[in-house]
Enzyme design. Structure first.
Site, mmCIF file in Angstrom:
data_model
loop_
_atom_site.group_PDB
_atom_site.id
_atom_site.type_symbol
_atom_site.label_atom_id
_atom_site.label_comp_id
_atom_site.label_asym_id
_atom_site.label_seq_id
_atom_site.Cartn_x
_atom_site.Cartn_y
_atom_site.Cartn_z
ATOM 1 N N HIS A 123 0.864 -1.177 0.000
ATOM 2 C CA HIS A 123 0.000 0.000 0.000
ATOM 3 C C HIS A 123 0.910 1.239 0.000
ATOM 4 O O HIS A 123 1.780 1.375 0.858
ATOM 5 C CB HIS A 123 -0.875 -0.059 1.254
ATOM 6 C CG HIS A 123 -1.851 1.042 1.405
ATOM 7 N ND1 HIS A 123 -3.134 0.989 0.890
ATOM 8 C CD2 HIS A 123 -1.758 2.237 2.036
ATOM 9 C CE1 HIS A 123 -3.780 2.103 1.207
ATOM 10 N NE2 HIS A 123 -2.966 2.887 1.898
ATOM 11 N N MET A 158 0.284 11.513 -0.989
ATOM 12 C CA MET A 158 -0.377 12.712 -0.435
ATOM 13 C C MET A 158 0.174 13.942 -1.142
ATOM 14 O O MET A 158 1.392 14.062 -1.314
ATOM 15 C CB MET A 158 -0.112 12.810 1.069
ATOM 16 C CG MET A 158 -0.513 11.564 1.840
ATOM 17 S SD MET A 158 -0.380 11.803 3.616
ATOM 18 C CE MET A 158 -0.572 10.099 4.201
HETATM 19 C C1 DX5 Z 1 -3.232 7.436 6.387
HETATM 20 C C2 DX5 Z 1 -2.777 6.416 5.374
HETATM 21 C C3 DX5 Z 1 -2.587 5.056 5.962
HETATM 22 C C4 DX5 Z 1 -1.416 5.001 6.911
HETATM 23 C C5 DX5 Z 1 -1.687 3.988 7.992
HETATM 24 O O1 DX5 Z 1 -3.544 8.601 5.744
HETATM 25 O O2 DX5 Z 1 -3.712 6.296 4.333
HETATM 26 O O3 DX5 Z 1 -2.410 4.098 4.915
HETATM 27 O O4 DX5 Z 1 -0.230 4.635 6.245
HETATM 28 O O5 DX5 Z 1 -0.758 4.142 9.002
HETATM 29 P P1 DX5 Z 1 -0.917 3.395 10.393
HETATM 30 O O6 DX5 Z 1 -1.067 1.933 10.062
HETATM 31 O O7 DX5 Z 1 0.339 3.721 11.111
HETATM 32 O O8 DX5 Z 1 -2.133 3.956 11.021
HETATM 33 ZN ZN ZN Z 2 -3.444 4.577 2.962
#
Ligand code: DX5
Ligand code: ZN
Length: 225
Positions: free
Chosen positions: A33, A37
């Site tokens: 994944h 951003m």
């Molecule tokens: C948040 C991202 C997530 C993030 C999750 O905006 O979309 O994919 O990487 O991070 P954890 O698992 O640390 O909450």
């Molecule tokens: Zn994500």
């Protein structure tokens, strides 16, 4: 048959040693994944196509690009060219997600929609027939390491009940604050893809952490086999 998958999110990986970190977890991962951003849809700027291209050279895992960007339609082609296998964009970003969907399909990409904690499940229902995965965000997007929002669990359940009722085959992924304590709640509610950054790459032994999370899914996979 529902397939259960672990999706390590590279957002918490060591970017100075990204290939090594990804290789370390690969055996226990079903896809990677990649959190994109743009500094507009969410405040931070993270990963772009150049990093996706670099990842493509070092792993055979499917690369799912989670586009937290205001203009997903404009960006999709760049990610396809970089080697992405699928794109997931936000219902909140596009007034009509269908043009992005058409663009993704035209580029032979898998397609998914993400919904923020504040967005209702009902809002995404009109598009569920056309997507491969529904990403139910369990934190507000923008950062790794946030606490899991328990109030989202009924939405995961609603998404699974809808799939069961209609026969639609979209996957349900959860993203944000997923760890050994919260993963079970998500699986029990009907999620079949667990996304996790901190719980995997934040662990000094990322491979062991991924293995532990994936092991949680085994009983669910057996149940639907
Ligand atoms: C948040 C991202 C997530 C993030 C999750 O905006 O979309 O994919 O990487 O991070 P954890 O698992 O640390 O909450
Ligand atoms: Zn994500």
């Amino acid at each position: 048959m529902t397939r259960y998958k672990l999706a390590p999110s590279v957002l918490s990986a060591d970017f100075a040693h990204l290939a090594d970190h990804v290789t370390a977890v690969a055996k226990h991962a079903d896809l990677l994944h990649v959190d994109v951003m743009d500094g507009h849809f969410v405040p931070p700027i993270t990963i772009g196509p150049v990093v996706v291209k670099a990842l493509r050279r070092v792993t055979d895992l499917p690369l799912e690009c989670h586009l937290m960007v205001t203009e997903p339609e404009e960006q999709t082609e760049q990610f396809a060219e970089a080697g992405a296998d699928s794109v997931v964009w936000h219902l909140e970003a596009a007034s009509d997600p269908r043009p992005v969907l058409r663009r993704a399909r035209g580029l032979r990409l898998g397609a998914g929609l993400a919904i923020n904690p504040g967005t209702s499940f009902e809002a995404v229902i009109p598009y569920l027939e056309e997507i491969d995965v529904l990403n139910v965000m369990t934190v507000n997007p923008g950062w790794a390491g946030q606490a899991f929002l328990h109030e989202v669990v009924p939405k995961i359940r609603a998404a699974r009940e809808h799939a069961d009722r209609t026969g639609l085959t979209y996957d349900i992924s959860v993203d944000g604050g997923v760890n050994l304590e919260t993963a079970g709640l998500c699986l029990e509610a009907g999620a079949n893809i667990l996304g996790a950054a901190t719980a995997i790459f934040g662990d000094p032994d990322a491979a062991a952490a991924a293995e532990r999370l994936r092991a949680l899914m085994a009983p669910y996979a057996d149940r639907t086999a």
